[in-house]
Scaffold this active site. Structure first.
Site, PDB file in Angstrom:
ATOM      1  N   LYS A 103       0.784  -1.145  -0.196  1.00 62.46           N
ATOM      2  CA  LYS A 103       0.229  -0.278  -0.054  1.00 62.46           C
ATOM      3  C   LYS A 103       1.272   1.199  -0.516  1.00 62.46           C
ATOM      4  O   LYS A 103       1.814   1.235   0.722  1.00 62.46           O
ATOM      5  CB  LYS A 103      -0.936   0.317   0.840  1.00 62.46           C
ATOM      6  N   HIS A 220      -5.984   6.015   8.145  1.00 59.52           N
ATOM      7  CA  HIS A 220      -5.121   5.582   9.619  1.00 59.52           C
ATOM      8  C   HIS A 220      -5.406   7.248   9.809  1.00 59.52           C
ATOM      9  O   HIS A 220      -4.645   7.984  10.697  1.00 59.52           O
ATOM     10  CB  HIS A 220      -3.829   6.125   9.862  1.00 59.52           C
ATOM     11  N   ASP A 567      12.380  22.275   8.590  1.00 59.16           N
ATOM     12  CA  ASP A 567      11.756  20.933   8.703  1.00 59.16           C
ATOM     13  C   ASP A 567      12.330  20.544  10.710  1.00 59.16           C
ATOM     14  O   ASP A 567      13.757  20.409  10.095  1.00 59.16           O
ATOM     15  CB  ASP A 567      12.261  20.280   7.215  1.00 59.16           C
TER      16      ASP A 567
END
EC number: 2.7.1.28
Length: 584
Positions: A103, A220, A567
């Site tokens: 997936k 999820h 980040d």
């Protein structure tokens, strides 16, 4: 949604054991969370897997004519490379090759990809097919990440499984992988849910109130494409929100599959876990009606049931497979295929397939000799272990010191776990320094790759593990002999190979607001100058630049604007490099 739920200790292992008890033709390897069946020696075996919580996906589709095995992780977490590689070993024992059907979630792609690389290094015929069928996250938002995987994945399991059973002895691994791509290219899915699912062992949390639902929510609890307020009628939800996302040819962001008037279409209505069978049947009926009324589509086959869940998710998904276009694509390469529907309806005894015929077969035994937990690599490249150990300790200390800052950044743009994950990774190195090969850098780096994956887990663990595995492989390629000392030139060339290896399994590049924005400048500068200080400076500049980018990968890519925040993954890498720099 009620916060009440049945809770058990050790839920994942308990669930797997119960499944195996109810399906005696399937063997469970509890310590590895692997389930598998017997496979014929001249055929390609199929393995799928991923996080727990989507049952009957994945183990429920093990059976003749579908999967040969499945390997699962903890709740919503990818299995480790060790688990996957051991599953490959077990299934390949009686097969001519292994196709991993994965997936399209970052952690799954990384871990299964690294496992395939390691399997090929062992001489195992192995490939990866990445599946994504979701249309909720369109081309613009999904970017280079691609479509998420939803219930359409199960149709890939079924069709490719039937092909492997009947034709893989002739067409081999490449042919079987091509079938997976053809089916994926003709699939579209969208889901909707009234609320988040309740995850076992965790407090139920949701941002949705009683008058809201989410269109396009992931499996999820990921955000969807739109919060609907107020909640529309089920009929309006299907006809005005869901089907247009699947079928509007003018929606260039989501028109992934073209449906012409005479095309045969397969409809799959999937229960996300918390909807009654009564309601699912009603939804199936209404969906069929609207397909006919609004799009002149009468499904040639309809499948309804619980195939891919999100625990007790109070929602459903609609999948459409363009059977006509899939058949034409298959016929261009496989003369025996008359219709994709023949493969869809071929025999299977997989317990989770809703229209399966069952036959009893004896379960295979476990060959313990095929289960290995030690990572080995060709031993090349001598090095100063004591200096190397000091560098690792210093880098780790700097990451631990910087964890609060990294966590603060990740709380703004991610899920808040980046700092903790990086600390777990560096501790995985320092706590295992005494286990490293002191004679071979290639072997030591391969061991660190293994330690990091085991201690970090998740996407970050997969990324760093692949990077270091590529670095080890680079040393093996560049060093001319076992006893050749490792020089800056050898390190530079090997780092380039490591970066190229990582790029095989992630589409993130410089400018994507990820750790790549620090890693790539570091590698390129060190390759050019062989100067570690200059390379660290380049990495820091790259990390600072991420404050001006919009995230395109990871969980941050699914949330709002993250500008003006560096980040956290890029910052974390820089902190480690700075720690090493201070010890040089």
């Amino acid at each position: 949604m009620s916060a009440k739920s049945f809770e058990v200790t050790d839920p994942v292992n308990s669930s797997l054991k119960g499944f195996a008890l109810a399906n005696p033709s399937i063997t469970l390897v509890p310590e590895e969370k692997i389930l598998f069946r017997k496979t014929d020696s001249d055929k390609i075996a199929l393995i799928s897997g991923g996080g727990s919580g989507h049952e009957p996906t994945h183990a429920g589709f093990i059976g003749k004519g579908m999967l040969s095995g499945a390997v699962v992780g903890e709740i919503f977490a990818s299995p480790s490379t060790k688990q996957i590689l051991n599953a490959i070993r077990l299934v390949n024992e009686n097969a001519s090759g292994v196709l991993l059907i994965v997936k399209n979630y970052t952690g799954d792609v990384l871990h299964f990809g690294l496992s395939a690389e390691r399997a090929r290094a062992l001489g195992i015929n192995c490939r990866v097919a990445v599946i994504g069928d979701d249309v909720a996250v369109g081309r613009e938002k999904g970017g280079m990440v691609g479509r998420r995987a939803l219930a359409g994945t199960v149709l890939v399991h079924k069709i490719v499984g039937a092909f492997a059973e009947e034709y893989s002895s002739k067409y081999g691994l490449d042919g079987t992988a091509k079938v997976a791509k053809i089916i994926n290219d003709n699939l579209v899915t969208i889901g909707s849910s009234l609320d988040h699912c309740k995850v076992p062992g965790r407090k139920f949390e949701s941002e949705l109130n009683e008058k809201q639902m989410e269109l396009g929510m992931g499996i999820h609890n990921e955000p969807g494409v739109k919060v609907l307020d107020p909640i529309p009628s089920t009929e309006d939800l299907i006809s005005k929100y869901m089907l247009p996302k699947l079928l509007d040819p003018n929606d260039k962001d989501r028109a992934f599959v073209k449906f012409d008037e005479d095309d045969e279409v397969v409809l799959l209505v999937n229960n996300l876990g918390g909807v009654s069978n009564f309601v699912i049947s009603s939804i199936t009926s209404k969906t069929t009606d609207f397909l006919k009324e609004n799009y002149n589509i009468t499904p040639v086959q309809t499948i309804a049931g619980t195939l891919m869940t999100s625990f007790n998710g109070n929602g459903f998904s609609i999948t459409l497979l363009n059977a006509t276009k899939a058949t034409k694509a298959l016929q261009s390469d496989f003369e025996e295929i008359k219709s994709v529907l023949d493969l869809l309806n071929a025999f299977t005894n997989a317990p989770g397939w809703p229209i399966a015929d069952f036959e009893k077969t004896s379960a295979p035994s476990v060959n313990d000799d095929l289960l290995h937990n030690e990572v080995t690599a060709k031993a090349v490249g001598t090095y100063d272990f004591d200096k190397f150990a000091e560098w690792m300790k210093s880098g780790a200390e700097q990451v631990i010191k910087s964890e609060p800052h990294i966590t603060e950044l990740d709380n703004q743009v991610g899920d808040g776990d980046c700092g903790y994950t990086l600390v777990a990774g560096v501790k995985g190195i320092t706590e295992n320094l005494d286990k490293l090969s002191k004679d071979s850098l290639s072997q030591a780096v391969a061991q660190i790759s293994d330690f990091i994956e085991g201690s970090m887990g998740g996407t970050s663990g997969g990324l760093y593990s692949i990077l270091l595995s590529g670095f080890s492989h680079g040393l093996i390629q560049v060093c001319k002999s076992k006893d050749e000392p490792v020089t800056k030139e050898i390190v530079a060339k090997s780092l380039g190979i490591a970066l190229d290896t990582l790029y095989k399994y992630t589409k993130a590049r410089k400018g994507s607001s990820t750790m790549i924005d620090a890693l790539e400048p570091f590698v390129k500068e060190f390759t050019a100058s062989k100067d570690f200080n200059k390379a660290v400076k380049a990495a820091e500049e790259g990390a600072k630049s991420t404050a001006t980018f919009e995230a395109k990968f990871g969980r941050a890519s699914y949330v709002g604007d993250s500008s003006q925040v560096e980040d956290p993954g890029a910052v974390g890498l820089c902190e480690f490099l700075k720690g090493v720099q201070s010890a040089l």
